[in-house]
Design a protein around this motif. Structure first.
Motif: not given
Length: 181
Positions: A42-50, A71-72
């Protein structure tokens, strides 16, 4: 005879306690694995790609980590802070140093390098984990190396003040951008 019986009772008690503890640890491990597998998905699916972006500044590199383009993005002030950091390090700690990239994360700044003369790695971090760390093999403890270690520790105060300000400025910029949206 009583002593032997007491010893036997104690041994049985200890073995039972050990078995109980082992059983509880196994149950805990299995439960943790079940929860971890689901949470990771669930975290992997919810988290955006860094995203990361690397900048060459003078004779060093800065890698900025984030999730959006703002951010970058590295400001001129941050580039100047990095140049000052390297200059101050040479002046206060050692002039023979191989710097690694400085990493800027949302809540953390990390910087490391190798003090060539002493064959010692240093690692500075400000934010979530604060501190200065060293890594070396067979470091000779003499007056010169002790002075270098003291300077390395003392310089951390300068480093942490500069980069804590950068982190605070980045957070306030994000807050302003969030309010404008």
């Amino acid at each position: 005879m009583k002593r032997i019986n007491k010893l036997k009772d104690y041994t049985e008690y200890t073995n039972e306690r050990y078995d109980d503890m082992k059983s509880l640890l196994n149950k805990s491990r299995r439960l943790f694995e079940q929860v971890s597998d689901r949470d990771v998905e669930s975290i992997t699916m919810a988290r955006e790609e860094e995203k990361t972006k690397e900048y060459d500044v003078s004779s060093g590199k800065i890698v900025v980590h984030g999730y959006t383009t703002p951010d970058i993005t590295l400001t001129d002030e941050e580039k100047n802070t990095y140049q000052e950091t390297m200059d101050d390090f040479v002046e206060q700690v050692s002039d023979l140093v191989d710097y690694n990239a400085l990493n800027i994360y949302e809540n953390n700044v990390e910087w490391s390098g190798v003090l060539v003369k002493f064959d010692t790695e240093f690692f500075y971090t400000v934010g979530e984990r604060n501190g200065v760390y060293i890594n070396g093999s067979m470091i000779k403890l003499d007056t010169e190396s002790m002075e270098m270690l003291t300077n390395l520790k003392d310089y951390y105060q300068t480093f942490s003040v500069k980069w804590a300000k950068v982190l605070a400025d980045r957070k306030s910029t994000q807050t302003v951008e969030d309010e404008n949206e």
